[in-house]
Motif scaffolding. Structure first.
Motif, mmCIF file in Angstrom:
data_model
loop_
_atom_site.group_PDB
_atom_site.id
_atom_site.type_symbol
_atom_site.label_atom_id
_atom_site.label_comp_id
_atom_site.label_asym_id
_atom_site.label_seq_id
_atom_site.Cartn_x
_atom_site.Cartn_y
_atom_site.Cartn_z
ATOM 1 N N THR A 169 -22.580 -25.761 -13.178
ATOM 2 C CA THR A 169 -23.691 -25.099 -13.851
ATOM 3 C C THR A 169 -24.097 -25.941 -15.055
ATOM 4 O O THR A 169 -23.276 -26.222 -15.917
ATOM 5 N N ASP B 174 -35.017 -19.604 -0.686
ATOM 6 C CA ASP B 174 -34.945 -18.174 -0.943
ATOM 7 C C ASP B 174 -35.687 -17.893 -2.250
ATOM 8 O O ASP B 174 -35.156 -18.139 -3.334
ATOM 9 N N LYS C 75 -34.041 -15.165 -4.788
ATOM 10 C CA LYS C 75 -32.897 -15.624 -5.577
ATOM 11 C C LYS C 75 -33.182 -16.951 -6.271
ATOM 12 O O LYS C 75 -32.339 -17.459 -6.994
ATOM 13 N N ASN C 76 -34.377 -17.513 -6.012
ATOM 14 C CA ASN C 76 -34.762 -18.797 -6.597
ATOM 15 C C ASN C 76 -33.753 -19.885 -6.225
ATOM 16 O O ASN C 76 -33.320 -20.667 -7.060
ATOM 17 N N LYS C 77 -33.371 -19.912 -4.935
ATOM 18 C CA LYS C 77 -32.332 -20.811 -4.443
ATOM 19 C C LYS C 77 -32.888 -21.702 -3.341
ATOM 20 O O LYS C 77 -33.612 -21.248 -2.470
ATOM 21 N N THR D 287 -31.683 -24.562 -0.404
ATOM 22 C CA THR D 287 -30.555 -25.125 0.336
ATOM 23 C C THR D 287 -31.043 -26.345 1.099
ATOM 24 O O THR D 287 -32.041 -26.290 1.810
ATOM 25 N N ARG E 264 -29.752 -23.435 -7.603
ATOM 26 C CA ARG E 264 -30.531 -22.300 -8.103
ATOM 27 C C ARG E 264 -30.940 -22.618 -9.531
ATOM 28 O O ARG E 264 -30.132 -23.096 -10.332
ATOM 29 N N ASP F 50 -32.589 -20.992 -12.978
ATOM 30 C CA ASP F 50 -32.887 -19.755 -13.692
ATOM 31 C C ASP F 50 -33.297 -20.082 -15.119
ATOM 32 O O ASP F 50 -32.861 -21.081 -15.691
ATOM 33 N N THR G 216 -27.636 -24.144 -11.281
ATOM 34 C CA THR G 216 -26.348 -24.000 -10.613
ATOM 35 C C THR G 216 -26.423 -24.778 -9.312
ATOM 36 O O THR G 216 -27.260 -24.475 -8.457
#
Length: 175
Positions: free
Chosen positions: A31, A60, A63-65, A67, A135, A137, A151
């Motif tokens: 992180t 996503d 979730k602001n992710k 992959t 991710r 944030d 992260t």
């Protein structure tokens, strides 16, 4: 002589686990906290992973992710190095067996022909599809400064390389 044999057996067991550990998955999560805005960090990460031949697998939005996945190729140097280590270990083992059983002709030296199997084992197991997930944030720290928290979950070597080339000021947060 018997004690030397048992010590050599222990060393061979250690070599076996070292070779087996060469293909072990070493995924970690890091992180990072950065004062830059989310868009510039996202653009940098997108370009960085595209240069490293990763492709977007899933996004996503909730979730602001993101992959990504990419094929990791094995290292020629490591395959040769593991074969060399296995050759040294098998040579030592054959010398100890030769001294222990006193044959006229040391047929145990033929064990060395098994050493390329270590490189083959690594080469077969190290070529795999790796996943990278990150991710982004927004957060406000205790000093009321806005910062972006990233992260990232990836292979340990990939994370080290990313952190060394990351152009923004950042600090590593404890997970």
């Amino acid at each position: 002589m018997v004690s030397t044999f048992f010590l050599t057996i222990l060393l061979m067991i250690g070599l076996f686990f070292f070779i087996r550990g060469s293909i072990k998955d070493r995924t970690e999560i890091v992180t990072l906290s950065c004062p830059e805005n989310e868009d510039s960090i996202l653009a940098y990460l997108r370009d960085y992973f595209q240069q490293r031949s990763y492709q977007v697998k899933a996004i996503d939005g909730e979730k602001n992710k993101v992959t990504l996945e990419g094929l990791v190729s094995p290292s020629v140097f490591l395959a040769v190095f593991l074969s060399f280590l296995a050759g040294c270990g098998l040579f030592s083992f054959s010398l100890v067996l030769g001294m222990l059983f006193h044959p006229q002709v040391n047929w145990f030296i033929a064990l060395i022909i098994l050493s390329p199997m270590a490189g083959y084992f690594y080469w077969r197991g190290a070529k795999r599809v790796e996943e990278v997930a990150f991710r982004i944030d927004n957060a406000i720290d205790e000093k009321e400064k806005k910062e972006t928290v990233i992260t990232i979950q990836a292979h340990r070597d990939e994370l080290i390389n990313l952190q060394s080339s990351f152009p923004f000021n950042y600090e590593v947060k404890e997970a």
